[in-house]
Design an enzyme around this catalytic site. Sequence first.
Site, PDB file in Angstrom:
ATOM      1  N   ARG A 332       0.729  -1.254   0.000  1.00  0.00           N
ATOM      2  CA  ARG A 332       0.000   0.000   0.000  1.00  0.00           C
ATOM      3  C   ARG A 332       0.765   1.317   0.000  1.00  0.00           C
ATOM      4  O   ARG A 332       0.149   2.345  -0.005  1.00  0.00           O
ATOM      5  CB  ARG A 332      -0.947   0.021   1.205  1.00  0.00           C
ATOM      6  CG  ARG A 332      -2.029  -1.050   1.170  1.00  0.00           C
ATOM      7  CD  ARG A 332      -3.018  -0.773   0.072  1.00  0.00           C
ATOM      8  NE  ARG A 332      -4.290  -1.391   0.302  1.00  0.00           N
ATOM      9  CZ  ARG A 332      -5.393  -0.689   0.630  1.00  0.00           C
ATOM     10  NH1 ARG A 332      -5.366   0.601   0.740  1.00  0.00           N
ATOM     11  NH2 ARG A 332      -6.522  -1.327   0.807  1.00  0.00           N
ATOM     12  N   ARG A 342       5.342   7.072   3.382  1.00  0.00           N
ATOM     13  CA  ARG A 342       4.673   6.478   4.547  1.00  0.00           C
ATOM     14  C   ARG A 342       4.748   4.983   4.334  1.00  0.00           C
ATOM     15  O   ARG A 342       4.197   4.485   3.359  1.00  0.00           O
ATOM     16  CB  ARG A 342       3.197   6.849   4.581  1.00  0.00           C
ATOM     17  CG  ARG A 342       2.915   8.310   4.430  1.00  0.00           C
ATOM     18  CD  ARG A 342       1.480   8.605   4.772  1.00  0.00           C
ATOM     19  NE  ARG A 342       0.514   8.054   3.816  1.00  0.00           N
ATOM     20  CZ  ARG A 342      -0.736   7.760   4.159  1.00  0.00           C
ATOM     21  NH1 ARG A 342      -1.145   7.896   5.401  1.00  0.00           N
ATOM     22  NH2 ARG A 342      -1.580   7.297   3.250  1.00  0.00           N
ATOM     23  N   ASP A 349      -6.520  -1.533   6.307  1.00  0.00           N
ATOM     24  CA  ASP A 349      -6.382  -1.875   4.894  1.00  0.00           C
ATOM     25  C   ASP A 349      -5.776  -3.267   4.743  1.00  0.00           C
ATOM     26  O   ASP A 349      -6.267  -4.099   3.981  1.00  0.00           O
ATOM     27  CB  ASP A 349      -5.519  -0.839   4.168  1.00  0.00           C
ATOM     28  CG  ASP A 349      -6.230   0.516   4.039  1.00  0.00           C
ATOM     29  OD1 ASP A 349      -7.456   0.558   4.238  1.00  0.00           O
ATOM     30  OD2 ASP A 349      -5.556   1.505   3.747  1.00  0.00           O
ATOM     31  N   TRP A 486     -14.038   3.057   9.399  1.00  0.00           N
ATOM     32  CA  TRP A 486     -13.480   2.808   8.065  1.00  0.00           C
ATOM     33  C   TRP A 486     -13.343   4.106   7.277  1.00  0.00           C
ATOM     34  O   TRP A 486     -12.416   4.288   6.499  1.00  0.00           O
ATOM     35  CB  TRP A 486     -14.366   1.807   7.304  1.00  0.00           C
ATOM     36  CG  TRP A 486     -13.964   1.725   5.876  1.00  0.00           C
ATOM     37  CD1 TRP A 486     -13.023   0.900   5.344  1.00  0.00           C
ATOM     38  CD2 TRP A 486     -14.437   2.547   4.804  1.00  0.00           C
ATOM     39  NE1 TRP A 486     -12.865   1.163   4.002  1.00  0.00           N
ATOM     40  CE2 TRP A 486     -13.729   2.174   3.643  1.00  0.00           C
ATOM     41  CE3 TRP A 486     -15.380   3.574   4.703  1.00  0.00           C
ATOM     42  CZ2 TRP A 486     -13.943   2.775   2.409  1.00  0.00           C
ATOM     43  CZ3 TRP A 486     -15.591   4.181   3.480  1.00  0.00           C
ATOM     44  CH2 TRP A 486     -14.872   3.767   2.344  1.00  0.00           C
ATOM     45  N   ASP A 488     -12.173   7.451   7.033  1.00  0.00           N
ATOM     46  CA  ASP A 488     -11.179   8.290   7.708  1.00  0.00           C
ATOM     47  C   ASP A 488     -11.676   9.699   7.983  1.00  0.00           C
ATOM     48  O   ASP A 488     -11.143  10.396   8.843  1.00  0.00           O
ATOM     49  CB  ASP A 488      -9.930   8.418   6.820  1.00  0.00           C
ATOM     50  CG  ASP A 488      -9.012   7.226   6.958  1.00  0.00           C
ATOM     51  OD1 ASP A 488      -8.886   6.691   8.067  1.00  0.00           O
ATOM     52  OD2 ASP A 488      -8.397   6.843   5.938  1.00  0.00           O
TER      53      ASP A 488
HETATM   54  C1  GLC Z   1      -8.421   5.292   2.155  1.00  0.00           C
HETATM   55  C2  GLC Z   1      -7.736   4.561   3.283  1.00  0.00           C
HETATM   56  C3  GLC Z   1      -8.662   3.563   3.927  1.00  0.00           C
HETATM   57  C4  GLC Z   1      -9.985   4.180   4.286  1.00  0.00           C
HETATM   58  C5  GLC Z   1     -10.602   4.863   3.096  1.00  0.00           C
HETATM   59  C6  GLC Z   1     -11.872   5.592   3.448  1.00  0.00           C
HETATM   60  O1  GLC Z   1      -8.610   4.437   1.069  1.00  0.00           O
HETATM   61  O2  GLC Z   1      -6.593   3.892   2.826  1.00  0.00           O
HETATM   62  O3  GLC Z   1      -8.063   3.055   5.088  1.00  0.00           O
HETATM   63  O4  GLC Z   1     -10.822   3.185   4.793  1.00  0.00           O
HETATM   64  O5  GLC Z   1      -9.692   5.792   2.567  1.00  0.00           O
HETATM   65  O6  GLC Z   1     -11.639   6.694   4.265  1.00  0.00           O
END
Ligand code: GLC
Length: 794
Positions: A332, A342, A349, A486, A488
């Site tokens: 990733r 990072r 994930d 999930w 963010d």
């Molecule tokens: C990005 C992040 C994932 C998260 C998604 C929704 O794809 O990598 O962890 O769930 O955004 O915010």
Amino acid sequence: MKYGHFDNSAREYVIDRVDVPVSWTNYIGVNRACAVLSQNAGGYSFHQHPEFGRITRFRPNAVPMDWPGHWVYLRDDADGDYWSISWQPVGKPLDQARYSAAHGLSYSRYRADYRGIEAEQTIFITREDDVEIWDVRLRNTGDTARTLSLFSYVEFSFHTIEIDNQNFQMSLYAAGADYADGVIDYDFYYEPWAHHFHTASFEPDSFDTTREAWVGDYRTERNPLAVETGRCSGSAQTTGNHCGALHSAFTIEPGREHRVILMMGYGDREVGRAVRAKYSDPARVDAAFDDLRQFWDRKLASFQVASPHAGLDTMANIWTLYQAEVCVMWSRFASFIETGGRTGLGYRDTAQDVMAVAHTNPEKVRQRIRELLNGQMGEGFGLHLFDPTWFATDYSDPALPVRGETRIPESAMHGPWWACSDDHLWLVPSILEYVRETGDVGFLDEVVPFADGGQAPVWEHMKRGLDYSAKYVGSSGICMTMRADWNDCLNLGDGESAMVSFLHHWALVEFVEAARRLGRVADAEHYEQMRRGVQEACERELWDGAWYARGVTRTGRRIGVGADAEAKVFIESNTWAIVSGAAAPERASRALDAIDEYLYSPWGLHLLAPSYTVRDDEVGFVTRVYPGVKENGAIFSHPNPWAVVAAAQLGQGDRAMRFYDALLPYNQNDRIEVRQAEPYSYCQFVYGSQHPLHGRARHPWLTGSAGWNYTAVTKWILGVRVGYDELVVDPCVPADWDGFRVTRRWRGARFDITVQNPDRVSRGVAVLELDGEPVDRIPVQPEGSTHSVRVVLG
Ligand code: GLC
């Protein structure tokens, strides 16, 4: 408008027009070394770690977008005209030169046809010793002999990305490069153990190891001095910017082929010499390429489908599995979007990615699960972003020659209130999927340390996760969101997340089933009771009359409800209400209708609708994202397959396929003027209908949608799943399908499955036969055996 086509017999995507609107990338390498390369051979490589093990340099988000690269230049020494085998960097006008590129499974091939010379550069990394090979073949298709020069070129990177990009007072004085015995050696004086080499199968006629000497003043890689003059300058120095450039001058007679091998990797001149001795032999190169092909043959053979849907077959058999594997292999943080700054594992994930590839990569899945368990705190939540090397017993910070007192950077450690409330929950079903796939029940008793000290068997780790989610609930009994779930950008803090309670329910269902099967009676009872409590709370608190709410803010305001003017309906809570098994059937079906009614578009399902336009810090960052973009109502790809699973679980095969088809990159191959991104890879998101760029896809490769789409299509549409002791075939297909065939390998046996659908139904198994005999289940079969399974739907 299209730029290329799928060549399924070669398992390649062929880019016929190389001037694609954005870089179309591929991943080269399956073990310790990796290169991310575009259709122009632009990109970068690293050894083991994209943050600390850089081999070649990349200029992120720059113009041109994919420079520098792993390039070969050709020069006609009769008149000085020159070009490159990949279209860029020289960029000959496309009406004068014919260019194409093909991305295959862990290799890419570039072709140029210009002035009677057909040239081809195939780049791959050997599995045996992590050497990046450029297999270059030239053919003289004209009728006169040609005197040509060939130049290889790469720009080396300082080992540590941060230093390479920011700390030039150091990076420019801490490395050197020189040439001897056909091998360029780039050394990090600063990190004495680290060297890169570049070598070739020919005796070079000239070389350069410093970038400025090779490129020349006031030039770029498009018109480098060395190529223009037909000779490198023999530069070598400690300090500065370094490159690997090797030159060979030769003649090709008409109709003849000239083949050279270029090699690059991690290691000093000694390593380079040995590699040169080995891979200068084209037969060794052919064998290494064949070995890579067989590696993928074996993986792909684990699951192959032949259905009435060409796009589904292409993506499920090749590209979506490949993308899911790439996410697990390189986890990733290496792409053109994530450029390596990072690294480590994103808890949620990775915990989801591994679920999809337990059948094709069980060793890596096991390794990743152990790493994640090691990143779990004793209280049960996960460290949201961590590097597994922190926990290795022989740990030393690869960036620093100094040793600190703590292994784990303080910024990475966090308490329960800074956790993402979903992280640990994904891991429970993933662990159990690994066990179902492999039969490795003993894994559950393996002892793994916690991040903050102490250790426990895997089984206990799972319980700690379930307990953590049971502990941190709001007054209504719904799980608190903490930093985020999930999503963010949904930052409800000690407000509540419907999605997490549904995930909790899902993990509990899975856990209780495992506990029962393994005879862990007390755990089965205790967690079944917990499950019932969670289900009651969800049904009591979250149903909004026609769909499920998304959560509750810290001041008690429910969001994702009919009374809201914005963000009335969210995809996450409604899909997980269904997939978790928590929703009563009538509600499940209405929630799915709401998803279809409010979120569907021909480009995929929106994450929420309508998008937020008013900033609301109680809800979180999502309200500060432009409408129609990313989490604020784009077609966020990752939740789309959850809706496919939900529809399939409710027996709605036509709808499941309509949802699947809307997002399927394959279906957008002819609409690249809108999509822009590569049609063989899912992207993180597609601009939503509230944005003028609606339909444009961004951020390919590294997205949970790869694994989840693979899961949705193989396990829920085609319905081929594994249980603890049986293979399940329970498809949910469009009613107009007349059937399909699947070959599935499981625990060493092979199952050739034929599904027939004479009554044109979506779901329901009327007949199940194993090797011609009617059965009510398909038990585990002896290793090495082959079986036929016939299913008649009705
Ligand atoms: C990005 C992040 C994932 C998260 C998604 C929704 O794809 O990598 O962890 O769930 O955004 O915010």
